[in-house]
Scaffold this active site. Structure first.
Site, PDB file in Angstrom:
ATOM      1  N   PHE A   1       0.859  -1.194   0.000  1.00 16.67           N
ATOM      2  CA  PHE A   1       0.000   0.000   0.000  1.00 16.67           C
ATOM      3  C   PHE A   1       0.892   1.239   0.000  1.00 16.67           C
ATOM      4  O   PHE A   1       1.658   1.464   0.939  1.00 16.67           O
ATOM      5  CB  PHE A   1      -0.955   0.070   1.190  1.00 16.67           C
ATOM      6  CG  PHE A   1      -1.866   1.269   1.094  1.00 16.67           C
ATOM      7  CD1 PHE A   1      -3.022   1.219   0.340  1.00 16.67           C
ATOM      8  CD2 PHE A   1      -1.526   2.475   1.696  1.00 16.67           C
ATOM      9  CE1 PHE A   1      -3.844   2.338   0.194  1.00 16.67           C
ATOM     10  CE2 PHE A   1      -2.337   3.604   1.564  1.00 16.67           C
ATOM     11  CZ  PHE A   1      -3.502   3.525   0.813  1.00 16.67           C
TER      12      PHE A   1
ATOM     13  N   ASP B   1       9.270   3.134   2.088  1.00 16.30           N
ATOM     14  CA  ASP B   1       8.051   3.877   2.405  1.00 16.30           C
ATOM     15  C   ASP B   1       7.796   3.719   3.909  1.00 16.30           C
ATOM     16  O   ASP B   1       7.253   2.717   4.356  1.00 16.30           O
ATOM     17  CB  ASP B   1       6.873   3.345   1.579  1.00 16.30           C
ATOM     18  CG  ASP B   1       5.563   4.089   1.889  1.00 16.30           C
ATOM     19  OD1 ASP B   1       5.514   4.821   2.901  1.00 16.30           O
ATOM     20  OD2 ASP B   1       4.595   3.925   1.125  1.00 16.30           O
TER      21      ASP B   1
ATOM     22  N   LYS C   1       2.302  11.149   7.220  1.00 17.51           N
ATOM     23  CA  LYS C   1       1.454  10.881   8.382  1.00 17.51           C
ATOM     24  C   LYS C   1       1.894  11.622   9.646  1.00 17.51           C
ATOM     25  O   LYS C   1       1.589  12.800   9.783  1.00 17.51           O
ATOM     26  CB  LYS C   1       1.317   9.369   8.586  1.00 17.51           C
ATOM     27  CG  LYS C   1       0.497   8.743   7.458  1.00 17.51           C
ATOM     28  CD  LYS C   1      -0.136   7.420   7.789  1.00 17.51           C
ATOM     29  CE  LYS C   1      -1.175   7.068   6.724  1.00 17.51           C
ATOM     30  NZ  LYS C   1      -0.822   5.940   5.880  1.00 17.51           N
TER      31      LYS C   1
HETATM   32  C1  LIG Z   1      -0.992   6.052   4.399  1.00 20.68           C
HETATM   33  C2  LIG Z   1       0.100   5.516   3.556  1.00 20.68           C
HETATM   34  C3  LIG Z   1       0.407   6.103   2.322  1.00 20.68           C
HETATM   35  C4  LIG Z   1      -0.422   7.200   1.690  1.00 20.68           C
HETATM   36  O1  LIG Z   1      -0.490   8.338   2.458  1.00 20.68           O
HETATM   37  P1  LIG Z   1      -1.665   9.425   2.162  1.00 20.68           P
HETATM   38  O2  LIG Z   1      -1.317  10.568   3.060  1.00 20.68           O
HETATM   39  O3  LIG Z   1      -2.959   8.763   2.509  1.00 20.68           O
HETATM   40  O4  LIG Z   1      -1.579   9.755   0.716  1.00 20.68           O
HETATM   41  C5  LIG Z   1       1.482   5.597   1.617  1.00 20.68           C
HETATM   42  N1  LIG Z   1       2.212   4.587   2.097  1.00 20.68           N
HETATM   43  C6  LIG Z   1       1.946   4.000   3.290  1.00 20.68           C
HETATM   44  C7  LIG Z   1       2.821   2.900   3.783  1.00 20.68           C
HETATM   45  C8  LIG Z   1       0.874   4.437   4.049  1.00 20.68           C
HETATM   46  O5  LIG Z   1       0.578   3.829   5.196  1.00 20.68           O
END
Ligand SMILES: *Cc1c(COP(=O)(O)O)cnc(C)c1O
Length: 410
Positions: free
Chosen positions: A152, A237, A266
């Site tokens: 994700f 990520d 985040k």
């Molecule tokens: C939440 C998340 C994203 C996307 O972040 P948004 O602020 O919702 O665009 C990307 N990678 C990971 C691992 C995430 O948990």
């Protein structure tokens, strides 16, 4: 109407009104738990009917510092009284200090600020592709980035194009080419997928939305090594796993892995404002020239002030060590629960998943039962209850949560 109506009683009138209104006017791209929140403080939130809940989701780890942390709110307030947005057409006096702090904390030379996580992922993809052409010498438009199954990384069309989740893709094509998928946690498969055109490997150190999937020890270190040997950029990520969530400042720290590109978001915004960034050293960051990439809000003074305070809170309050300590305790206690429903308890720090046996149905009814007991948790990937409270959670609150979880699971 959603099936939630059945569990609502007369005393939840306000809740029902808001649910009806949202149902009537919002796009139906989410199916939230039927709770309408109006106030939050630390790890607690209150709904419109006066009920109090322990927030064990923390906005998917965007609220690691707790709701409305006084220091972050104060920084935001002060900045709102000075200057909020300049665009990058002009400089502002907050972006530089913020990025310096972010670089110090992460150990990278430069940061490119964006807003949402998906934008920072897109930034990393663009950076690594251009690096592939200009530095590595991959032929024009041939660059490949290896990604993992069950990933994700956000919701843009490029990103969902390399999702292995059918629903995330269905109906949204055609998609951006140049991505190759390998099984998560399988370093051999990754090695075999590397070609002359491979420019990057995009990976979550723990898959959050994928169901709190923790790869085998050594996976990150091994793939990082393979990247170094093959001249492939290791792109971590850490939007969800970063900033203390897993009991280290970054989850890659568990294996002493230093990525080539680090993606954060985040909790960088402290639950107050969207702040994200892609970080790298000069070799990668120097591919960007004026006009190559940008964002109207990226690096704005309000976001920078909030981001600075968000980092300061994590460091000054020792939230990384706290996540490690409380996470170990909570996970041990969860494992000790004798439940016929639990297949596995896994995670690191305060990023914990409890996988429900298929025979016991999905995780959703367990989350609804927890809501009835005053705990907000959200199922992920159907079978997994995720426990990821704000890292500031008090020990007594976590103990109380454990008792509720024990009741629901047994
Ligand atoms: C939440 C998340 C994203 C996307 O972040 P948004 O602020 O919702 O665009 C990307 N990678 C990971 C691992 C995430 O948990």
């Amino acid at each position: 109407m959603p099936d939630t109506t059945t569990i609502l009683t007369g005393e939840r009138m306000a809740t029902q009104r808001y649910l009806d209104e949202a149902d009537r006017y919002s796009a139906h791209n989410y199916k939230p738990l039927p709770v309408v929140l109006e106030r939050g403080e630390g790890c607690w939130v209150w709904d419109v009917d006066g009920r109090k809940y322990l927030d064990m989701l923390a906005a998917y780890s965007a609220v690691n510092q707790g709701h409305r942390h006084p220091r972050i709110i104060a920084a935001a307030r002060a900045q709102m009284d000075r200057l909020t947005l300049t665009s990058r057409a002009f400089h502002n006096d907050r972006m530089g200090p913020f990025l310096k702090r972010l670089c110090e904390v992460t150990g990278f030379a430069r940061a490119l600020p964006m807003n949402t996580g998906a934008e920072a992922v897109e930034t990393a993809i663009k950076m690594v592709r251009k690096w592939g052409y200009q530095v590595k010498g991959v032929p024009h438009d041939q660059a490949e980035i290896i990604v993992c199954s069950n990933n994700f990384h956000g919701r843009t069309t490029t990103i969902v194009g390399f999702s292995s989740e059918a629903q995330y893709r269905a109906g949204f094509g055609p998609f951006t080419p140049g991505f190759v998928t390998v099984p998560y946690g399988d370093a051999r498969a990754f090695e075999e997928a590397i070609t002359d055109r491979t420019v990057g490997f995009l990976v979550e150190p723990i898959q959050g939305e994928g169901g709190v999937v923790v790869p085998m020890d050594g996976y990150l270190g091994c793939t990082r090594e393979l990247c170094a040997e093959a001249g492939v950029a290791f792109m971590a990520d850490e939007i969800q796993t970063g900033l203390g969530r897993t009991g280290r400042m970054f989850c890659c720290d568990w294996e002493d892995v230093r990525p080539d590109v680090l993606i954060v978001g985040k909790a960088l915004g402290g639950g107050v404002y969207p702040v994200s960034a892609a970080l790298a050293d000069d070799e990668f960051m120097e591919v960007f020239h004026p006009g190559d990439h940008g964002s109207t809000f990226g690096g704005n003074p309000l976001g920078a002030a909030v981001g600075m305070a968000s980092i300061d809170v994590i460091v000054d309050e020792g939230l990384v060590a706290r996540s490690d300590r409380l996470g170990r305790w909570f996970m041990d206690e969860l494992r000790a629960i004798e439940s016929p429903h639990v297949l596995e308890v896994r995670g690191k720090g305060l990023m914990i998943g409890v996988e429900i046996r298929p025979e016991s149905g999905t995780a959703r009814p367990f989350c609804e039962a927890l809501q009835g007991r005053g705990i907000l948790a959200k199922e992920t990937h159907h079978q997994v209850i995720r426990f990821a409270p704000p890292l500031v959670i008090a020990e007594d609150d976590l103990k109380w949560a454990l008792e509720q979880v024990r009741e629901v699971l047994t």
